[in-house]
Structures are given as C-alpha cells and as structure tokens.
Design an enzyme around this catalytic site. Sequence first.
Site, PDB file in Angstrom:
ATOM      1  N   LYS A  23      17.056  15.541  -7.351  1.00 57.78           N
ATOM      2  CA  LYS A  23      17.139  16.422  -6.185  1.00 57.78           C
ATOM      3  C   LYS A  23      17.561  17.829  -6.580  1.00 57.78           C
ATOM      4  CE  LYS A  23      20.070  15.479  -2.630  1.00 57.78           C
ATOM      5  NZ  LYS A  23      20.789  16.583  -1.936  1.00 57.78           N
ATOM      6  N   ARG A  28      15.758  23.666  -7.439  1.00 57.18           N
ATOM      7  CA  ARG A  28      15.761  24.825  -8.335  1.00 57.18           C
ATOM      8  C   ARG A  28      14.359  25.170  -8.827  1.00 57.18           C
ATOM      9  NH1 ARG A  28      20.450  22.530  -7.778  1.00 57.18           N
ATOM     10  NH2 ARG A  28      22.421  23.583  -8.323  1.00 57.18           N
ATOM     11  N   GLY A  97      22.867  21.542   2.130  1.00 62.51           N
ATOM     12  CA  GLY A  97      23.807  22.554   1.675  1.00 62.51           C
ATOM     13  C   GLY A  97      23.287  23.309   0.463  1.00 62.51           C
ATOM     14  N   ARG A 126      29.775  22.920   7.524  1.00 62.94           N
ATOM     15  CA  ARG A 126      30.202  22.874   6.124  1.00 62.94           C
ATOM     16  C   ARG A 126      30.578  24.269   5.630  1.00 62.94           C
ATOM     17  NH1 ARG A 126      25.780  19.152   3.198  1.00 62.94           N
ATOM     18  NH2 ARG A 126      27.150  19.465   1.395  1.00 62.94           N
ATOM     19  N   GLN A 173      26.614  24.639  -6.944  1.00 68.04           N
ATOM     20  CA  GLN A 173      25.966  25.415  -5.886  1.00 68.04           C
ATOM     21  C   GLN A 173      26.510  26.838  -5.838  1.00 68.04           C
ATOM     22  OE1 GLN A 173      26.195  23.270  -2.189  1.00 68.04           O
ATOM     23  NE2 GLN A 173      25.058  21.523  -2.961  1.00 68.04           N
ATOM     24  N   ASP A 323      28.672  13.104  -6.896  1.00 69.85           N
ATOM     25  CA  ASP A 323      27.807  12.388  -5.957  1.00 69.85           C
ATOM     26  C   ASP A 323      27.865  10.877  -6.143  1.00 69.85           C
ATOM     27  OD1 ASP A 323      26.949  14.683  -4.691  1.00 69.85           O
ATOM     28  OD2 ASP A 323      25.234  14.963  -6.022  1.00 69.85           O
ATOM     29  N   LYS A 350      31.370  17.120   2.185  1.00 72.10           N
ATOM     30  CA  LYS A 350      29.976  16.753   1.969  1.00 72.10           C
ATOM     31  C   LYS A 350      29.327  16.489   3.334  1.00 72.10           C
ATOM     32  CE  LYS A 350      29.727  16.949  -2.566  1.00 72.10           C
ATOM     33  NZ  LYS A 350      28.740  17.816  -3.252  1.00 72.10           N
ATOM     34  N   ARG A 354      33.505  11.946   2.803  1.00 72.15           N
ATOM     35  CA  ARG A 354      33.148  10.710   2.107  1.00 72.15           C
ATOM     36  C   ARG A 354      34.350   9.862   1.724  1.00 72.15           C
ATOM     37  NH1 ARG A 354      28.026  13.025  -1.414  1.00 72.15           N
ATOM     38  NH2 ARG A 354      26.520  12.850   0.285  1.00 72.15           N
ATOM     39  N   ARG A 396      24.279   8.923   0.881  1.00 69.56           N
ATOM     40  CA  ARG A 396      24.905   8.203  -0.229  1.00 69.56           C
ATOM     41  C   ARG A 396      25.802   7.073   0.276  1.00 69.56           C
ATOM     42  NH1 ARG A 396      22.753  11.007  -4.238  1.00 69.56           N
ATOM     43  NH2 ARG A 396      22.673  13.291  -4.055  1.00 69.56           N
TER      44      ARG A 396
END
EC number: 2.5.1.19
Length: 436
Positions: A23, A28, A97, A126, A173, A323, A350, A354, A396
């Site tokens: 991902k 990118r 995000g 976020r 990020q 992640d 996230k 989480r 996730r």
Amino acid sequence: MNNVRKIKGGSNLKGKIKVPGDKSISHRALIIGSIAQGETTIEGFLHSEDPLSTADCLRKLGVNIPDIKEDEPFTISGLGLDGIKEPKEILNCGNSGTTMRLLMGLLAGQEGKNFILTGDTSLNERPMGRVNKPLSLMGGIISGRESGNKAPISIYGNKLKGCVIGTPIASAQVKSAILLAGLKASGTTSVIEPASSRDHTERMLKAFGANISIRGELGRNVVIKSGGNLIGQRILIPGDISSASFWMIAASIVPNSEVLIKNVGLNPTRTGILNVMDSMGCNYEILDKSTIAGEPIGSIKVKTANNLRSFTIEGDILPKLIDEIPILTVAACFCNGVSEIKDAQELRFKETDRLKVMARQLSKFGAEITEKEDGLIINGQSKFHSAEVDSETDHRVSMSLAIASLVAKGTSKIMRADASYVSYPSFWEDLAKLTN
C-alpha cells in the site's frame, strides 16, 4: 460487500498465496510518477480504496491516470514538477491519511494555486498539524479546523525555502510530505527523525533521479536538494508485508498450519515483525530473495510453532511494525507469559484508537489485556471461545479478529468485517483458500 462474516474455529491453514501490492509503495508510485517527466508504468498496484483515493485526487490535479484494473499494469503520463493544475473541485482523500498528508507536501509549493483537501468522517478527525507545522516552517500557507490540525485543509501554494526540520515522532508520512515539499523548495531540505521510519519515499525518489541522500548510520537524517527533474520509471510493486503479517501469525498460532507467502517486500524499515517472530520462537524461513527497483523481496514460509515465547515491543522498533501491532496483539494471547507493547501511543490516531479497540474486541474472546496510555499488557496462554466482535470500521482490526476467530472454540461472528477492503480486497477469498 458482506459486512458480517462467520468463522468457525479449528481450521488449519495450508497452501501458498500472493498478497496484494504494498500500500505504501502504491501511493508513492502514483504521486512521484505524476510529477516526473515522461511515462511511469506501474505493475502490482494495490487495487483498494486508499490508493484509488490517491489516483482520484491526482486526476483532479490534471494527471493522466487511466482507469486502473485489478492485476493489470498501467501507465501514467507525468506532468513534471511544475505541471500540477489548480483543481476545479475539492480533493476527497476518502479514509486515506497517506493520501492527505503526502498531498499536503506535494501541493504546498505549487505557487499561486489553491487546493482544498477533505476526507470521510474518520479522516477529518485525524491529526494533520504534524504535517502542517513543518510545511509552514518551509513557507507553506495551510489552514484548517482546530488551527490547521484537522481537515478540511486549505492550501495556498507558496514559494518554499529549504531548512532543517526535526520531527518529534518517527513518521514516514510526515517525512514524505516534507521531502515532496523539498522538491519545490529553494536550496536543501533536511529531515531528522528520532528513529528511522519506513523509507519507500527516499528509495523511489532516488530511482526517479532526485538529489537525495541519507546521512548518519541510523538512517534518521534525510537530505534532499531541489533542482533537476524526476524521470518516469517502471515500478514493480512487491506484496505488502503488512498484509502478509496476518498469514504469518495465523500459521504460527493455528495448529498444523503451513503457509507460503510469495514475493513479499522485505524493506528493512518494514520487517520489525520478523524480529518479534524471532523473539517468539516462530518457525519461518525466507526463500527466493532478490531486489527489484531498490526494494528487497522474498517469499516467506511459516509453519506452526509450539511453546511461543512472550515478547516486549518498545522504542525504535515501533516504526518498523506500527501497522502489525493489531495482529501481534492476537499473537501475544497465545504466547507463554506476559507480553507488553510500549511507546505505541501513535496507534490512538489511526483509523480507530487501535489500542482501545483491540483490547475491547479481543476481551470478548476471553483475552486478558490491560490497556495503558502508550500500549497494552497481554497475558498469554488464552483459551479463546467464540464471540461476536466488531472491526469498528478498521481494516487491520477486521483481519486481526478473523485470525483470532480461527483459534477460538466455536463459530465467531465479525461485524463490519469488510473494512478489510481498504488494504486487502481479497482477504476473505484468501482465507477461504487457505482453510479449505
């Protein structure tokens, strides 16, 4: 989509699969290909909601991106560094995000052009201030709700100046947004992180011809110089280790299992899960190692392991497995002893909180988990019973709960299960394939 999934515990996993494209690299490849000169061909792209949000936004900025078909290569016609158009409409980043934060960096230096970025209800809550602040230091003119910390975000492209920026957290990020802005900034831009984060942006920019270098042995100082052009490339995207991690842990904790996951990206800034699996005593090996476009890849073969050991995750390893914390929380429930996750407060920002969500949902199976401000304490050797659990719309979490259901006695029900489509559209098909 099927928003309720039933999973019967007791099935082992056997077979080989190829997980979807990475991902992070998919995002990118689109963005950097869009500002390169000439054509960029992308193969292995992750055909899921988040990268497709990036593609949609780039089209609105004038980039010629064809309709992307699953499992088919496609070619982008790049606009060059100065070719981005002012869009006629708001750029909707969906739930992504990565899309919003990287586009903030890309657009901050597009002089004289106006942009508005928004997302869904979750994304608009976020934190974006962590990107806004360094871009503002470079001369970016960015505003939004809560003093620029929340979307919708408004950007007026301005002349940027290179500078040295120290980031308070290791975030790929944030780093990537600064580096993309650095392409349009005068002089040199330097990013210094407290720990090294994933480096896909640096690798790809270098492959496209950017003047970028890594300083220091720990890879925490990245320097980019403006000037020159990016040249279109052919990008082959490997399988996403974050998606592979569900099968790696499942094969480790589900009795009598053996799974081969082919062509997985093994970038050293992403392989923290392998370090934890070593600590646990997992039974795995890496086969067919090679390097494609600067990214190391290989196949991962995992067999069930007995008497798994408890583990502690803390400090500099966090960015290398951020992640994977949800599925590693599941793994900890089946280790001998008490496992602890520390320094993981980033997980509260996230798609969901989480830490809170995993503690809440796994407890329904019978897990003993204590939530702390920056992590979790997990008592091992749990005996899971069936339960009705909820992804709380987090991809996730959904897939982690599916793996937990495999080791629960009885049939469990997962609500809002197809949140998994955000990063792994074929997850349920692959689960059926491995458990049949």
